[in-house]
Design a protein around this motif. Structure first.
Motif, PDB file in Angstrom:
ATOM      1  N   ASP A   1       0.838  -1.200   0.000  1.00  0.00           N
ATOM      2  CA  ASP A   1       0.000   0.000   0.000  1.00  0.00           C
ATOM      3  C   ASP A   1       0.880   1.260   0.000  1.00  0.00           C
ATOM      4  O   ASP A   1       0.600   2.225  -0.728  1.00  0.00           O
ATOM      5  N   ARG A   2       1.931   1.252   0.814  1.00  0.00           N
ATOM      6  CA  ARG A   2       2.831   2.414   0.862  1.00  0.00           C
ATOM      7  C   ARG A   2       3.540   2.630  -0.475  1.00  0.00           C
ATOM      8  O   ARG A   2       3.829   3.766  -0.862  1.00  0.00           O
ATOM      9  N   ALA A   3       3.805   1.546  -1.180  1.00  0.00           N
ATOM     10  CA  ALA A   3       4.522   1.642  -2.448  1.00  0.00           C
ATOM     11  C   ALA A   3       3.766   2.463  -3.478  1.00  0.00           C
ATOM     12  O   ALA A   3       4.367   2.954  -4.445  1.00  0.00           O
ATOM     13  N   ALA A   4       2.465   2.622  -3.288  1.00  0.00           N
ATOM     14  CA  ALA A   4       1.676   3.447  -4.212  1.00  0.00           C
ATOM     15  C   ALA A   4       2.203   4.874  -4.265  1.00  0.00           C
ATOM     16  O   ALA A   4       2.019   5.577  -5.267  1.00  0.00           O
ATOM     17  N   HIS A   5       2.840   5.341  -3.192  1.00  0.00           N
ATOM     18  CA  HIS A   5       3.422   6.684  -3.148  1.00  0.00           C
ATOM     19  C   HIS A   5       4.927   6.681  -3.436  1.00  0.00           C
ATOM     20  O   HIS A   5       5.534   7.743  -3.539  1.00  0.00           O
ATOM     21  N   GLY A   6       5.508   5.500  -3.565  1.00  0.00           N
ATOM     22  CA  GLY A   6       6.956   5.391  -3.680  1.00  0.00           C
ATOM     23  C   GLY A   6       7.586   5.437  -2.299  1.00  0.00           C
ATOM     24  O   GLY A   6       7.190   6.235  -1.455  1.00  0.00           O
TER      25      GLY A   6
ATOM     26  N   LEU B   1       7.296   9.175  -0.735  1.00  0.00           N
ATOM     27  CA  LEU B   1       7.816  10.172  -1.660  1.00  0.00           C
ATOM     28  C   LEU B   1       6.762  11.032  -2.339  1.00  0.00           C
ATOM     29  O   LEU B   1       6.786  12.247  -2.236  1.00  0.00           O
ATOM     30  N   SER B   2       5.848  10.456  -3.056  1.00  0.00           N
ATOM     31  CA  SER B   2       4.959  11.220  -3.937  1.00  0.00           C
ATOM     32  C   SER B   2       3.597  11.474  -3.309  1.00  0.00           C
ATOM     33  O   SER B   2       3.036  10.614  -2.630  1.00  0.00           O
ATOM     34  N   GLY B   3       3.074  12.670  -3.575  1.00  0.00           N
ATOM     35  CA  GLY B   3       1.713  12.979  -3.159  1.00  0.00           C
ATOM     36  C   GLY B   3       0.686  12.351  -4.076  1.00  0.00           C
ATOM     37  O   GLY B   3      -0.465  12.144  -3.694  1.00  0.00           O
TER      38      GLY B   3
END
Length: 301
Positions: A122-127, A174-176
């Motif tokens: 799930d966290r990987a969705a933002h990098g 990382l990413s919003g």
């Protein structure tokens, strides 16, 4: 669009070499055709083993060095651009492991232990950038074992690696944005060319109109598709790239802040200080002190 055309598309990367395998391992150098602003349906675990430069993940811009480790989720645009001397070539810069949601969706019905990886995915969705040095060192060892093995042994090393990453609590999201806002491959191609051009010229005055002209587009249209693709307007993207460069320079030593300002592409010290405070929540001098303090603590550990 044909399958063959998409395989070589510069924006959407079609990985058709799964060959019935659960994971893909690849490594490559720099420059390389694979190094571009792109996205794909696979997760990507990405270890940088040589060179330093800028990382772009979704709307995030930051720095990477040898030993930097990232995990990006499906359809999240990303790119790593090394800062090398003209003509310099790195034979092996990247070690990558790619896998899809299908691997875990299917396996969880049989192996319930895999459900513990859910929060990591799930966290990987933002990098994710992993920061723990011990975790990164272990990941490097396991990725080399993945490279050197096949079959069940390779899958076993991969699952151990994922378990280690899921347990790591020293990381940065990382990413919003969570994925490519649009799946228009032609737009992503132009964005890739724009990012490359901006990266090559951001250290000087760089108006939007110049980049639009380079791409053969009207400024208003370029502005719109660039924001759609990167999640940032042009000026904000360039400012973030310049602040990222200033952080790199501040961490390198005691170069005067004024010199850092101009080398980063800003032409006004007050604007530089304002932008730095806005993006980092502190002054450039305070940032340098924190970096030096962290390096001292790491050396003592």
């Amino acid at each position: 669009m044909t399958r063959a055309a998409r395989t070589h598309d510069p924006s959407y990367e079609l990985m058709d070499d799964h060959d019935g395998l659960s994971i893909i391992y690849r490594q490559h150098g720099f420059p390389c055709p694979l190094v571009r602003w792109h996205f794909h349906k696979e997760y990507e675990l990405h270890l940088l083993v040589a060179s330093s430069g800028k990382v772009f993940v979704g709307d995030y811009i930051g720095n990477f060095n040898p030993g930097s480790l990232f995990l990006t989720g499906p359809h999240l645009p990303h790119n790593w651009i090394s800062q090398l001397a003209e003509g310099e070539v790195v034979d092996k810069r990247d070690m990558l492991v790619n896998f899809t949601d299908e691997l875990f969706d299917s396996a969880q019905s049989v192996f319930s232990e895999l459900k513990s990886l859910g929060p990591l995915l799930d966290r990987a969705a933002h990098g994710i950038e992993f920061r723990c040095r011990d975790t990164i060192a272990e990941a490097a060892t396991l990725m080399q074992l993945i490279a050197d093995t096949r079959g069940i042994a390779r899958l076993g090393h991969f699952l151990i690696l994922m378990e280690r990453l899921a347990a790591c609590d020293d990381y940065q999201l990382l990413s919003g944005t969570r994925a490519a806002p649009v799946a228009d491959e032609h737009s992503a191609d132009r964005t890739n060319r724009a990012v490359d051009y901006i990266f090559s010229h951001y250290a000087r005055e760089l108006p939007l109109e110049e980049v639009a002209e380079f791409l053969g587009m009207k400024p208003t249209y370029f502005s719109r598709i660039f924001k759609q693709a990167t999640g940032r307007c042009f000026v904000e993207f360039v400012n973030r790239l310049r602040i990222s460069k200033s952080c790199e320079l501040l961490a390198q030593g005691d170069k005067p802040v004024t010199d850092v300002c101009f080398e980063s592409g800003f032409n006004n010290i007050s604007n530089f200080n304002r932008r730095f405070q806005q993006l980092k929540g502190m002054t450039p001098s305070h940032y340098r002190r924190l970096v030096m303090q962290r390096l001292t603590e790491q050396n003592r550990a």
